[in-house]
Design a protein around this motif. Structure first.
Motif: not given
Length: 566
Positions: A341, A343-344, A461, A469-470
């Motif tokens: 998963t 990182h968000t 992406n 990413a954020n």
């Protein structure tokens, strides 16, 4: 000026007759006599050799060869920025450097020492030759030689602290065996000041000019905390020089951006499509140990601590005091075939131009799949990340990839010894620390660096339709106090120059290396699931200087003295 290595020099005359009584007076084939060099061509040849010594590879004859390079990558493994990388059993000497098991006979210390003194001697040879040439104006060449000698001595000073100063007179009289009673800042400052007076201001690729000399003199003052002396020099370069930030951060680390206006002084590497060894030989270990490049050897892996430093708040500002409280999601201990998963949380976009993480594009070679590109095993201390700044882009392989022995790569990417962002942040630091503090000016300089990062192109992406990413980054609104400003500038240096060989020396000169590195060791042990971190020593004051190599002390017959604590 691309770095040139002179492999051979063809004589204009060859010995043709039979032997006679004076045959020993004829210069050997393949060499030029001293008399033949006493002209403008000879000065230029020797000056080129002095520049060529910056990569360390051609000049170092003792110690670890890959320690000799001017990018100082291996010093990052002492800091909180990088692990030695690879497997724990590969290159014991560097593992000892990382784990603070320092021996005075360690080959990595000797490799850099011998390369730097080789550079000093090359500069002295230029200055000595100029003194002998009767015709011509060599003011510019003398200025360049003095600047280079100051550069090599600056490196020696920041590595070892108490080093001998080797002058032209020492060279002429073969008196190389000089004592090391203390720092040589006075001699470094004198060389830089004379260089400033001698050099023109023209920007020529790979060459020193008066702007660069001013920036280095400001840096020399900065290292001594002579803030009032450092500020006017650094502020002048920051505000009136022809240099500027590149719109794209990545331009500092690719072929397209070489010798751009942000690159003030760089080691000039070239790959020549593998036809020569003029690439970055000191960085040959620092390519992935797997993946599409087919390279070796998985050294120089970023730490989880550095990854965590790129976290931002929802306001886009760094987490100056709390970045280590939470971890950016890591795939350590997870195989590439297992789910992961990403990182968000919000991140500074510079993270993915500095560090290669699972799922994020790797310089155009496709998404990093994780473990299958990492040479280290899950029981090694090196973690799951790869470096990116030293690796060529996929669309620049032909221009920047050179091959060496045992499948090694000699990257053709220039290494920026100093870029304009460095001047901005040093000027900001001096503005904060000088007697009449100027926090608004410091804020302005820091925000120039942050706004470049905000406005640059973000890594996309895999589909190419959104950031990978954020990414969230904003400029500071204010520096409310000196303490806050100091912390912000120091943190910005880490974010901007991560994995560029500066971190350890910053920590040392700020006198916070002991606190920061010991805290990092404890945190990193938890982050990469090491139940037994006893292999790491404790950072103590003596580690603020590397030891004088015991080989040098032995060869001096006791004239050289060891640094305290070793």
């Amino acid at each position: 000026m691309k770095k040139k290595i002179i492999y051979s020099i063809t004589l204009t005359c060859m010995m043709l007759g039979a032997c006679s009584d004076d045959f020993t007076d004829i210069a050997p084939t393949g060499a030029l006599s001293d008399a033949a060099l006493q002209n403008a061509t000879g000065v230029d040849l020797k000056l080129t050799a002095a520049y060529s010594a910056m990569d360390g590879e051609r000049i170092s004859r003792q110690g670890e060869g890959v320690a000799a390079g001017g990018d100082n990558w291996w010093t990052d493994v002492v800091s909180d920025d990088a692990h030695r990388g690879s497997t724990d059993s590969d290159n014991t000497a560097l593992f000892q450097v990382e784990t603070l098991d320092w021996q005075t006979g360690n080959s990595w210390f000797l490799g850099r020492w011998s390369a730097l003194y080789g550079g000093v001697n090359a500069c002295n040879a230029v200055l000595d030759l100029i003194n002998q040439v009767e015709d011509g104006d060599f003011t510019q060449q003398r200025g360049e030689a003095l600047f280079l000698r100051a550069y090599y001595n600056f490196e020696l000073q920041k590595f070892f602290g108490n080093v001998p100063f080797i002058s032209v007179e020492n060279l002429v009289n073969l008196e190389f065996n000089q004592p090391n009673p203390g720092p040589i800042w006075t001699q470094i400052e004198a060389d830089l000041q004379e260089a400033i007076n001698s050099l023109n201001s023209d920007v020529v690729n790979g060459r020193a000019n008066s702007w660069v000399a001013k920036a280095f003199l400001g840096k020399a003052y900065l290292y001594q905390e002579k803030w009032n002396e450092a500020f006017p020099l650094l502020n002048e370069v920051a505000s009136t020089s022809p240099y500027a930030l590149n719109p794209e951060y990545v331009s500092n680390f690719n072929f397209a951006g070489e010798n751009s206006l942000e690159s003030m002084f760089a080691i000039q590497f070239v790959s020549d499509d593998g036809r020569s060894f003029n690439g970055n030989g000191a960085g040959t270990l620092n390519f992935p140990g797997g993946g599409p490049l087919g390279t070796c050897c998985g050294f120089y892996q970023p730490t989880q601590d550095l990854v965590n430093a790129y976290q931002t708040g929802t306001d886009g500002l760094p987490l100056l005091d709390t970045f280590a409280d939470t971890d950016v999601n890591s795939d350590y201990g997870i195989n590439s075939t297992d789910p992961f998963t990403p990182h968000t949380g919000p991140l500074d976009p510079r993270i993915d131009y500095t560090i290669s993480r699972r799922g994020i594009d790797y310089n155009g070679f496709g998404p990093n799949p994780g473990k299958e590109w990492i040479r280290a095993g899950f029981t090694d201390v090196s973690g799951p990340y790869l470096p990116k700044k030293n690796i060529y882009q996929a669309d620049e392989v032909d221009a920047n990839r050179g091959t060496g022995g045992w499948g090694s790569d000699w990257s053709g990417i220039n290494y920026n010894v100093m870029r304009f962002a460095d001047v901005l942040l040093m000027a900001a630091e001096a503005a904060i620390e000088k007697t009449d503090t100027d926090l608004p000016l410091a804020l302005s300089y820091v925000n120039q660096v942050r706004n470049r990062a905000k406005n640059m192109t973000y890594i996309q992406n895999e589909a190419g339709d959104a950031p990978a990413a954020n990414y969230q980054i904003e400029a500071y609104g204010t520096f409310p106090t000196i303490d806050f400003a100091r912390k912000a500038v120091r943190f910005e240096r880490r974010l901007e120059f991560g994995m560029e060989g500066h971190r350890l020396f910053d920590l040392r000169r700020w006198d916070i290396a002991t606190e920061v590195i010991n805290t990092y060791i404890a945190n990193e042990a938890e982050d990469i699931n090491q139940s037994d971190y006893s292999r790491f020593g404790t950072y103590v004051e003596k580690f603020d200087l590397f030891p004088i190599p015991i080989n040098a002390i032995d060869q001096s017959g006791g004239i050289l003295t060891q640094n305290p604590g070793y």
